[in-house]
Design a protein around this motif. Structure first.
Motif, PDB file in Angstrom:
ATOM      1  N   ASN A 184      -7.495   4.387  -3.891  1.00  0.00           N
ATOM      2  CA  ASN A 184      -8.321   4.966  -2.849  1.00  0.00           C
ATOM      3  C   ASN A 184      -8.056   6.458  -2.764  1.00  0.00           C
ATOM      4  N   ASP A 215      -5.532  -1.458  -6.219  1.00  0.00           N
ATOM      5  CA  ASP A 215      -6.506  -0.651  -5.504  1.00  0.00           C
ATOM      6  C   ASP A 215      -6.184   0.815  -5.743  1.00  0.00           C
ATOM      7  N   PRO A 270     -10.322  -3.437  -7.843  1.00  0.00           N
ATOM      8  CA  PRO A 270     -11.085  -2.184  -7.924  1.00  0.00           C
ATOM      9  C   PRO A 270     -12.432  -2.346  -8.621  1.00  0.00           C
ATOM     10  N   GLU A 322     -10.666 -10.695  -0.082  1.00  0.00           N
ATOM     11  CA  GLU A 322     -10.834  -9.353  -0.635  1.00  0.00           C
ATOM     12  C   GLU A 322     -12.139  -9.258  -1.428  1.00  0.00           C
ATOM     13  N   THR A 337       0.862  -1.171   0.000  1.00  0.00           N
ATOM     14  CA  THR A 337       0.000   0.000   0.000  1.00  0.00           C
ATOM     15  C   THR A 337       0.905   1.230   0.000  1.00  0.00           C
TER      16      THR A 337
END
Length: 258
Positions: free
Chosen positions: A59, A57, A121, A147, A24
């Motif tokens: 965000n 991902d 996503p 997930e 991340t």
């Protein structure tokens, strides 16, 4: 597509399975520009070329992106040695992403192995309107199972040896679903080329729109080196070559010549 280059910190690192890592990364700049299906190019020590990694991902609320990658050589081996709060030199987001339908549309997400992360996503966007079918060699290779469940997707897991989920291939499950009359508005797929070829065949057979994310060796990531060629159909019936890093990595399945 606009992109940026900068130095960004790793917020969190996790080892998902043998040789598969999850980072991340704090980056408001990239998160604000990115869309599902795009990728980033990451500079790694001792290697002359950046390494392309798909976005797992995006965000924007929390200003981070996420990558999931497998060690396949020296470059990704060096990348896996980075730790939380180390900085990464990242160029992105790059390439053409998936076409996003209204979130109430029915879609199938088909993933194979390390091709599964770019579908996360999409699973978050479509929620319960997405049926996710993922395939892996065996139970030890399975990633991101939880997930997909957190988005309330229907998730069908396949393994080659039957050690987890259904024994068989994702394309077998897809065929049975389509044959049974379950017709989604779109099929999205990412994984090994034989899987993508079969998905494209099924989409054509059942006349369903389909987008596939192609993988090729990339160097520059912006279409300058012309190294990641992919043979495609032209509208006039001839064939040509597109570049996965710039014209893709996402293509309409009818465009690609396997």
């Amino acid at each position: 597509m606009p992109y940026v280059q900068g130095i960004y910190p790793i917020l969190f690192k996790e080892n998902l399975s043998k040789n598969v890592f999850d980072f991340t990364i704090k980056s408001k700049e990239i998160a604000s520009l990115a869309q599902p299906g795009q990728f980033v190019q990451i500079r790694v020590p001792y290697m002359p070329l950046r390494r392309p990694i798909s976005l797992a991902d995006i965000n924007l609320d929390k200003d981070y992106i996420r990558i999931v990658f497998e060690i396949k050589g020296q470059g990704t081996g060096y990348l896996a040695q980075f730790k939380a709060w180390d900085n990464l030199d990242i160029l992105g987001p790059l390439g053409r992403g998936f076409t996003m339908l209204p979130p109430n549309k029915r879609v199938y997400l088909i993933g194979g192995g390390i091709g599964t992360p770019p579908l996360v996503p999409l699973a978050g966007y479509y929620g319960g309107n997405a049926t996710v079918i993922t395939g892996f060699r065996n139970a030890k290779a399975v990633i991101l199972d939880d997930e997909f469940k957190k988005f309330f997707n229907e998730h069908i897991l396949c393994t080659d040896d039957g050690s987890m989920g259904i024994k068989g291939f994702v394309t077998d499950v897809l065929y049975q679903r389509l044959k049974g009359g379950d017709r989604p508005d779109m099929i999205y797929a990412c994984g090994p080329k034989p899987m993508l070829q079969r998905v494209a065949q099924l989409a054509a057979e059942f006349d369903i729109e389909c987008e596939i994310s192609m993988e090729e060796r990339m160097a520059c990531g912006i279409g300058a080196c012309l190294g990641c060629a992919c043979k495609t159909h032209e509208h006039d019936g001839t064939s040509s070559y597109a570049h996965v890093c710039k014209d893709g990595p996402v293509f309409n399945s009818k465009e690609v010549i396997f």
